[in-house]
Design a protein around this motif. Structure first.
Motif, PDB file in Angstrom:
ATOM      1  N   UNK A  81       2.243  -1.096 -10.161  1.00  0.00           N
ATOM      2  CA  UNK A  81       2.299   0.284 -10.633  1.00  0.00           C
ATOM      3  C   UNK A  81       0.886   0.834 -10.785  1.00  0.00           C
ATOM      4  N   UNK A  82       0.024   0.069 -11.432  1.00  0.00           N
ATOM      5  CA  UNK A  82      -1.329   0.529 -11.731  1.00  0.00           C
ATOM      6  C   UNK A  82      -2.202   0.635 -10.486  1.00  0.00           C
ATOM      7  N   UNK A  83      -2.138  -0.357  -9.612  1.00  0.00           N
ATOM      8  CA  UNK A  83      -3.068  -0.423  -8.478  1.00  0.00           C
ATOM      9  C   UNK A  83      -2.452  -0.060  -7.130  1.00  0.00           C
ATOM     10  N   UNK A  84      -1.142   0.203  -7.116  1.00  0.00           N
ATOM     11  CA  UNK A  84      -0.477   0.591  -5.882  1.00  0.00           C
ATOM     12  C   UNK A  84       0.165   1.961  -5.986  1.00  0.00           C
ATOM     13  N   UNK A  85       1.122   2.096  -6.896  1.00  0.00           N
ATOM     14  CA  UNK A  85       1.875   3.347  -7.022  1.00  0.00           C
ATOM     15  C   UNK A  85       0.999   4.506  -7.510  1.00  0.00           C
ATOM     16  N   UNK A  86       0.273   4.303  -8.603  1.00  0.00           N
ATOM     17  CA  UNK A  86      -0.516   5.401  -9.190  1.00  0.00           C
ATOM     18  C   UNK A  86      -1.583   5.926  -8.230  1.00  0.00           C
ATOM     19  N   UNK A  87      -2.370   5.071  -7.558  1.00  0.00           N
ATOM     20  CA  UNK A  87      -3.355   5.610  -6.609  1.00  0.00           C
ATOM     21  C   UNK A  87      -2.726   6.454  -5.502  1.00  0.00           C
ATOM     22  N   UNK A  88      -1.560   6.058  -5.004  1.00  0.00           N
ATOM     23  CA  UNK A  88      -0.889   6.841  -3.951  1.00  0.00           C
ATOM     24  C   UNK A  88      -0.456   8.195  -4.500  1.00  0.00           C
ATOM     25  N   UNK A  89       0.147   8.215  -5.692  1.00  0.00           N
ATOM     26  CA  UNK A  89       0.588   9.481  -6.284  1.00  0.00           C
ATOM     27  C   UNK A  89      -0.597  10.376  -6.616  1.00  0.00           C
ATOM     28  N   UNK A  90      -1.671   9.792  -7.104  1.00  0.00           N
ATOM     29  CA  UNK A  90      -2.878  10.573  -7.405  1.00  0.00           C
ATOM     30  C   UNK A  90      -3.441  11.217  -6.139  1.00  0.00           C
TER      31      UNK A  90
ATOM     32  N   UNK B 238      -3.262   4.087   2.834  1.00  0.00           N
ATOM     33  CA  UNK B 238      -3.022   4.367   4.249  1.00  0.00           C
ATOM     34  C   UNK B 238      -1.580   4.109   4.659  1.00  0.00           C
ATOM     35  N   UNK B 239      -0.717   3.625   3.726  1.00  0.00           N
ATOM     36  CA  UNK B 239       0.703   3.368   3.988  1.00  0.00           C
ATOM     37  C   UNK B 239       0.893   2.678   5.344  1.00  0.00           C
ATOM     38  N   UNK B 240       0.376   1.462   5.490  1.00  0.00           N
ATOM     39  CA  UNK B 240       0.414   0.782   6.790  1.00  0.00           C
ATOM     40  C   UNK B 240       1.831   0.365   7.197  1.00  0.00           C
ATOM     41  N   UNK B 241       2.036   0.246   8.492  1.00  0.00           N
ATOM     42  CA  UNK B 241       3.302  -0.283   9.011  1.00  0.00           C
ATOM     43  C   UNK B 241       3.329  -1.796   8.811  1.00  0.00           C
ATOM     44  N   UNK B 242       4.379  -2.288   8.175  1.00  0.00           N
ATOM     45  CA  UNK B 242       4.577  -3.726   7.989  1.00  0.00           C
ATOM     46  C   UNK B 242       5.876  -4.089   8.696  1.00  0.00           C
ATOM     47  N   UNK B 243       5.809  -4.735   9.856  1.00  0.00           N
ATOM     48  CA  UNK B 243       7.028  -5.010  10.633  1.00  0.00           C
ATOM     49  C   UNK B 243       8.117  -5.698   9.830  1.00  0.00           C
ATOM     50  N   UNK B 244       7.754  -6.667   8.986  1.00  0.00           N
ATOM     51  CA  UNK B 244       8.743  -7.391   8.201  1.00  0.00           C
ATOM     52  C   UNK B 244       9.558  -6.425   7.340  1.00  0.00           C
ATOM     53  N   UNK B 245       8.872  -5.489   6.691  1.00  0.00           N
ATOM     54  CA  UNK B 245       9.559  -4.526   5.832  1.00  0.00           C
ATOM     55  C   UNK B 245      10.457  -3.596   6.645  1.00  0.00           C
ATOM     56  N   UNK B 246       9.960  -3.132   7.774  1.00  0.00           N
ATOM     57  CA  UNK B 246      10.714  -2.164   8.578  1.00  0.00           C
ATOM     58  C   UNK B 246      12.001  -2.755   9.144  1.00  0.00           C
TER      59      UNK B 246
END
Length: 514
Positions: free
Chosen positions: A155-164, A202-210
């Motif tokens: 939340x602190x180092x992933x979600x919040x920086x993207x929302x900011x 940069x919201x990278x493409x991660x094949x495993x997730x997709x």
């Protein structure tokens, strides 16, 4: 002679198309009660295909009209008859009272063959052994401590920086994609011990997730197509089956890689079971294989692969789906958002309420209204919208309907949450208050009425994990940001075994505090 000449001039293909068109048109009209027509040869299959784009709403309509249980007739000779039900007495009978007669069954395992012998697919002793082992790990204090730390960090180092970032730039954000990335990262860390960094600026493409979305989609398609059709697609390497083959290749490559890495780490002594910073479920399972454990399970690479994939799907999909619908419902009901903000404000120390902050797991442990709102979200939009069972022996359900081993029994949780007979006249309304008792605590609803976390012996082991993560994310967003859906964006469920939004959730983000 004239008739033969007519056939020659028109052509057999055109006649076949005309007959097919007639059957499709006939199925499209449904009968006078709004129920699917039972066509010769094809059964109710044409109607099923024609309503596939709004299958969840159509199922709710049909089950409402038929008292909560309906027999969907499949094409002849395909063993695709499906008894759909939302009747709580039937659900209790299937999931608890006569649980041994309603396993997942071989049909389920065929549909989800990519999951191998993992806990979702397994039955009988294999399932019991896996569940017992998984439960011991998940309730362990070390797992809970790791869960809280990983969730807070993300939340602190992933979600919040993207929302900011998107708030500052004024960009449009697919919030559903962000939630999928959040849960994929946290689940990867908990299960395999690594953070793929899926949720970053940069919201990278991660094949495993997709490819996990492809697994869910194909699982749904296999439910509505005869087995012969999807087996032919698989043999030819076309259509959804081609997607599934590609997904399996990607998944196997990644999981096998990390199994090998974990074994090397343990051999070199780089990580041990007691190493809290390096704790993950995969390491724990490998260590169990090296020690003595009272189980018939074989901890070989196949078992580790199947177990890892099952945990990844369980951790990533349900939470991200619920969070997406939750934020959307909050957007449509400002009063509900206001109530949550007031509840959060009440637990903030004096002087800290008017600035950006995150909430700890301890602070959110006893919040009532936020918990009720999450439950109400899952009532209307259950992350897994249906349950599939196969009777081992012929049986009669409490509703009087007969079932047998050559048919499927389907519990439709999406429709269940919309039944006035179960939830009252306001069943379609979004009302978190229905989950709060007169004493001001979260009201318990029986699992055969609220099936979001399954019921009976197969009750979800990750229920507390889910609420811990969902509360952390929900509180961080609602206290610190305003979410506005992009004008003109259309929201409706996809066709998948996980109830995500078909076109994502396009929003703009605004900061609440300077």
């Amino acid at each position: 002679m004239a008739f033969t000449s007519l056939l020659s001039s028109i052509g057999y293909l055109e006649i076949f198309i005309a007959i097919l068109f007639f059957l499709v048109f006939w199925a499209l009209t449904d009968n006078n009660n709004g129920l699917p027509r039972n066509c010769p040869i094809f059964g109710m299959f044409p109607s099923l295909l024609l309503h596939i784009h709004n299958i969840h709403e159509k199922a709710a309509e049909v089950l409402s009209r038929t008292g909560g249980t309906f027999l969907l007739k499949g094409p002849w000779f395909t063993n695709m008859d499906i008894l759909a039900t939302v009747d709580p007495t039937n659900v209790h009978y299937i999931m608890s009272a006569n649980f041994p007669n309603f396993p997942k069954g071989p049909e389920f395992k065929k549909i989800f063959d990519i999951l191998g012998d993992g806990i979702f697919n397994s039955d009988l002793d294999l399932w019991k052994d896996q569940r017992k082992l998984a439960r011991e790990m998940i309730i362990h204090q070390r797992f809970n401590k790791c869960l809280i730390k990983i969730s807070w960090d993300k939340v602190e180092n992933g979600l919040i920086p993207v929302l900011e970032f998107v708030a500052k730039e004024g960009r449009v954000l697919d919030l559903q994609d962000v939630f999928k990335r959040f849960t994929f990262d946290t689940t990867s860390k908990l299960v395999m011990g690594f953070d793929p960094g899926c949720l970053s600026l940069d919201l990278p493409d991660i094949p495993f997730s997709k490819v996990m979305d492809d697994i869910n989609y194909v699982g749904f398609i296999r439910h509505v197509l005869p087995e012969s059709v999807w087996k032919l697609q698989k043999w030819l390497g076309i259509g959804p089956e081609m997607k599934l083959s590609n997904a399996e290749e990607v998944i196997d490559q990644v999981i096998v890689k990390y199994i090998s890495m974990k074994r090397d780490e343990l051999i070199k002594g780089e990580k041990t079971k007691e190493d809290e910073d390096g704790f993950d479920l995969l390491t724990s399972y490998i260590v169990l294989n090296d020690g003595e454990t009272k189980t018939e399970l074989k901890f070989d690479d196949k078992f580790l692969r199947d177990t890892t994939l099952n945990f990844m799907i369980a951790g990533r999909d349900g939470i991200s789906a619920c969070l997406t619908w939750f934020i959307w419902l909050i957007f449509t009901q400002p009063e509900v958002e206001k109530n949550i903000r007031e509840e959060l404000k009440a637990i903030i120390p004096v002087g800290e309420g008017e600035k950006q902050r995150l909430f700890t797991a301890d602070e959110l442990k006893n919040v009532v209204y936020l918990h009720a709102t999450l439950c109400e979200t899952m009532r209307l939009y259950p992350p897994v919208p249906l349950q599939h069972k196969t009777p081992q022996e012929p049986d009669i359900l409490p509703s009087g309907h007969r079932v047998h081993p050559k048919m499927r029994v389907l519990i439709n949780m999406y429709a269940m949450g919309r039944m006035e007979s179960i939830w009252g006249k306001d069943a379609l309304e979004f009302k978190p208050e229905r989950w709060i008792s007169d004493r001001g605590v979260v009201k318990h609803e029986p699992s055969y009425k609220f099936l979001a976390f399954n019921a009976g012996p197969r009750t979800c082991l990750g229920k507390e994990v889910a609420f811990t993560q969902m509360k952390a994310v929900a509180a961080a967003i609602i206290h610190n940001y305003k979410i506005e859906m992009v004008k003109g964006h259309i929201v409706y469920p996809n066709c998948s075994i996980i109830l995500h939004m078909k076109h994502g959730f396009k929003v703009r983000v605004k900061k609440r505090w300077a």
